[in-house]
Design an enzyme around this catalytic site. Structure first.
Site, PDB file in Angstrom:
ATOM      1  N   ASN A   7      -9.603 -15.746 -47.857  1.00  0.00           N
ATOM      2  CA  ASN A   7     -10.618 -14.969 -47.143  1.00  0.00           C
ATOM      3  C   ASN A   7     -11.789 -14.695 -48.100  1.00  0.00           C
ATOM      4  OD1 ASN A   7     -12.141 -12.689 -46.251  1.00  0.00           O
ATOM      5  ND2 ASN A   7     -10.540 -12.257 -44.768  1.00  0.00           N
ATOM      6  N   ASP A   9     -14.728 -13.146 -47.312  1.00  0.00           N
ATOM      7  CA  ASP A   9     -15.642 -12.080 -46.850  1.00  0.00           C
ATOM      8  C   ASP A   9     -16.296 -11.327 -48.010  1.00  0.00           C
ATOM      9  OD1 ASP A   9     -14.868 -12.659 -44.284  1.00  0.00           O
ATOM     10  OD2 ASP A   9     -13.615 -10.884 -44.029  1.00  0.00           O
ATOM     11  N   HIS A  10     -15.489 -11.065 -49.060  1.00  0.00           N
ATOM     12  CA  HIS A  10     -16.011 -10.196 -50.120  1.00  0.00           C
ATOM     13  C   HIS A  10     -17.065 -10.857 -50.992  1.00  0.00           C
ATOM     14  CE1 HIS A  10     -13.809  -6.811 -48.925  1.00  0.00           C
ATOM     15  NE2 HIS A  10     -12.645  -7.400 -49.060  1.00  0.00           N
ATOM     16  N   ARG A  18     -26.943  -6.249 -52.258  1.00  0.00           N
ATOM     17  CA  ARG A  18     -28.334  -6.292 -52.706  1.00  0.00           C
ATOM     18  C   ARG A  18     -29.254  -7.004 -51.705  1.00  0.00           C
ATOM     19  NH1 ARG A  18     -28.969  -5.271 -58.385  1.00  0.00           N
ATOM     20  NH2 ARG A  18     -31.096  -5.947 -58.075  1.00  0.00           N
ATOM     21  N   HIS A  43     -14.292 -13.198 -41.500  1.00  0.00           N
ATOM     22  CA  HIS A  43     -14.292 -12.248 -40.379  1.00  0.00           C
ATOM     23  C   HIS A  43     -15.754 -11.970 -40.025  1.00  0.00           C
ATOM     24  CE1 HIS A  43     -12.671  -8.105 -38.770  1.00  0.00           C
ATOM     25  NE2 HIS A  43     -13.469  -8.706 -37.906  1.00  0.00           N
ATOM     26  N   ARG A  45     -18.009  -9.729 -38.229  1.00  0.00           N
ATOM     27  CA  ARG A  45     -17.931  -8.400 -37.625  1.00  0.00           C
ATOM     28  C   ARG A  45     -19.162  -8.124 -36.773  1.00  0.00           C
ATOM     29  NH1 ARG A  45     -14.720  -4.242 -39.250  1.00  0.00           N
ATOM     30  NH2 ARG A  45     -13.081  -4.830 -40.684  1.00  0.00           N
ATOM     31  N   ARG A  49     -21.547  -6.862 -41.560  1.00  0.00           N
ATOM     32  CA  ARG A  49     -21.611  -6.226 -42.881  1.00  0.00           C
ATOM     33  C   ARG A  49     -21.414  -7.234 -44.015  1.00  0.00           C
ATOM     34  NH1 ARG A  49     -16.136  -2.619 -43.014  1.00  0.00           N
ATOM     35  NH2 ARG A  49     -16.883  -1.949 -40.973  1.00  0.00           N
ATOM     36  N   GLU A  70     -11.770 -14.867 -38.012  1.00  0.00           N
ATOM     37  CA  GLU A  70     -11.230 -13.595 -37.515  1.00  0.00           C
ATOM     38  C   GLU A  70     -12.326 -12.919 -36.715  1.00  0.00           C
ATOM     39  OE1 GLU A  70     -10.110 -11.130 -40.754  1.00  0.00           O
ATOM     40  OE2 GLU A  70      -8.557 -12.490 -41.439  1.00  0.00           O
ATOM     41  N   THR A 100     -11.679  -1.780 -43.736  1.00  0.00           N
ATOM     42  CA  THR A 100     -11.112  -3.111 -43.482  1.00  0.00           C
ATOM     43  C   THR A 100     -10.218  -2.989 -42.258  1.00  0.00           C
ATOM     44  OG1 THR A 100      -9.779  -4.909 -44.444  1.00  0.00           O
ATOM     45  CG2 THR A 100      -9.191  -2.682 -45.106  1.00  0.00           C
ATOM     46  N   THR A 101      -9.755  -4.109 -41.747  1.00  0.00           N
ATOM     47  CA  THR A 101      -8.916  -4.070 -40.540  1.00  0.00           C
ATOM     48  C   THR A 101      -7.728  -3.136 -40.770  1.00  0.00           C
ATOM     49  OG1 THR A 101      -9.486  -6.396 -40.305  1.00  0.00           O
ATOM     50  CG2 THR A 101      -7.785  -5.555 -38.842  1.00  0.00           C
ATOM     51  N   GLU A 151      -0.332 -13.788 -37.070  1.00  0.00           N
ATOM     52  CA  GLU A 151      -0.417 -13.333 -38.456  1.00  0.00           C
ATOM     53  C   GLU A 151       0.166 -11.930 -38.499  1.00  0.00           C
ATOM     54  OE1 GLU A 151      -4.306 -13.568 -40.348  1.00  0.00           O
ATOM     55  OE2 GLU A 151      -3.732 -11.940 -41.703  1.00  0.00           O
ATOM     56  N   HIS A 189      -2.887  -9.316 -45.409  1.00  0.00           N
ATOM     57  CA  HIS A 189      -3.430  -7.978 -45.647  1.00  0.00           C
ATOM     58  C   HIS A 189      -2.738  -7.326 -46.833  1.00  0.00           C
ATOM     59  CE1 HIS A 189      -6.086  -4.743 -44.896  1.00  0.00           C
ATOM     60  NE2 HIS A 189      -6.535  -5.324 -43.802  1.00  0.00           N
TER      61      HIS A 189
HETATM   62  N1  PXP Z   1      -5.801 -10.817 -42.488  1.00  0.00           N
HETATM   63  C1  PXP Z   1      -6.611 -10.038 -41.748  1.00  0.00           C
HETATM   64  C2  PXP Z   1      -6.440 -10.035 -40.275  1.00  0.00           C
HETATM   65  C3  PXP Z   1      -7.601  -9.254 -42.348  1.00  0.00           C
HETATM   66  O1  PXP Z   1      -8.407  -8.498 -41.587  1.00  0.00           O
HETATM   67  C4  PXP Z   1      -7.744  -9.281 -43.750  1.00  0.00           C
HETATM   68  C5  PXP Z   1      -8.804  -8.449 -44.415  1.00  0.00           C
HETATM   69  O2  PXP Z   1     -10.039  -8.936 -44.123  1.00  0.00           O
HETATM   70  C6  PXP Z   1      -6.883 -10.117 -44.478  1.00  0.00           C
HETATM   71  C7  PXP Z   1      -5.907 -10.850 -43.832  1.00  0.00           C
HETATM   72  C8  PXP Z   1      -6.976 -10.214 -45.966  1.00  0.00           C
HETATM   73  O3  PXP Z   1      -6.619  -9.015 -46.533  1.00  0.00           O
HETATM   74  P1  PXP Z   1      -6.869  -8.765 -48.078  1.00  0.00           P
HETATM   75  O4  PXP Z   1      -8.347  -8.843 -48.309  1.00  0.00           O
HETATM   76  O5  PXP Z   1      -6.295  -7.427 -48.327  1.00  0.00           O
HETATM   77  O6  PXP Z   1      -6.147  -9.875 -48.801  1.00  0.00           O
END
Ligand code: PXP
Length: 241
Positions: A7, A9-10, A18, A43, A45, A49, A70, A100-101, A151, A189
């Protein structure tokens, strides 16, 4: 062999801190795949974000493994998914204020809303997944809606530091239940380089969705290495089936 979807996203979270153009999640996807990722997860959203449509469009073009989107079960997101056609759509709950979710989707409560959405997604050949708690009723509902995979939410497990045995058993039993229903079972997660090890002993789990721990480690060792190290752990500790 068990699969790892990274994932990213980060990476986009950092970019948005920034409002810059770097770091680019598209670069991150390439580096994660070079490290051995079997898939890329993002994901999208409602509040955009982190990941945005531009990212999604480019990722669809360059991801060579599997793109897992996602998203919340809303008409806006369904429209985007049908245009982009990721390999997998994972339906998740979404609350605007959440960091987060927060939990699995309540499939039972939202069944009527989910039914036409599931049909639309499936009709385009996209594989359908639900983020769910380890709960028989929820898993059975996911299967009824035509899910290809589920999942299982491992958030509670990741928070339980003292005695995770019961939670692991619960995850294992429900993974078995889902597999008997014909579903592929992933989990995600809060999974990190340590707490993944007991989960790797559960044969029915065939994939992991991991974000934060890998991206955090990547700050020090680089993304390709951080992914490679997670893959090594997965390969080393998985039961050989
Ligand atoms: N699965 C789902 C459905 C999530 O929402 C997330 C967080 O975005 C993850 C997995 C990954 O979680 P983590 O970033 O804690 O590894």
């Amino acid at each position: 062999m068990k699969k790892l979807s990274v994932n990213i996203d980060h990476i986009a979270t950092l970019r948005q801190a920034r409002r810059e153009e770097i770091p680019d999640p598209v670069h991150a996807a390439v580096l994660a795949e070079l490290g051995g990722a079997d898939g890329i997860t993002v994901h999208l959203r409602k509040d955009r974000r982190h990941i945005n449509e531009r990212d999604l469009e480019l990722l669809r073009k360059i991801v060579k493994t599997e793109l897992n989107l996602e998203m919340a079960a809303t008409s806006e997101m369904v429209k985007i998914a049908l245009e982009i056609k990721p390999d997998i759509v994972t339906l998740v709950p979404e609350r605007p204020e959440e960091v987060t979710t927060e939990g699995g989707l309540n499939i039972k409560r939202n069944y009527r809303v989910l039914e036409p959405i599931a049909q639309k997604i499936k009709s385009t050949g996209i594989r359908l997944s639900f983020f769910t708690e380890a709960d028989q009723e929820q898993i059975a509902m996911a299967q009824k809606l035509g899910a290809d995979l589920i999942e299982i939410n491992t958030n509670l497990y990741s928070k339980e530091k003292k005695n995770p045995t019961n939670i692991i058993s619960r995850i294992s039993e429900h993974a078995q239940f889902a597999k008997e229903l014909g579903l592929l079972v992933h989990c995600g997660h809060g999974i990190n380089y340590q707490n993944i090890i007991p989960l790797l002993r559960i044969n029915e789990i065939s994939g992991f969705s991991i974000g934060f721990a890998i991206i955090a480690r990547a700050v020090y060792v680089g993304l390709t290495k951080a992914v490679y190290e997670m893959k090594e752990i997965i390969n080393r500790y998985s039961n050989k089936e």
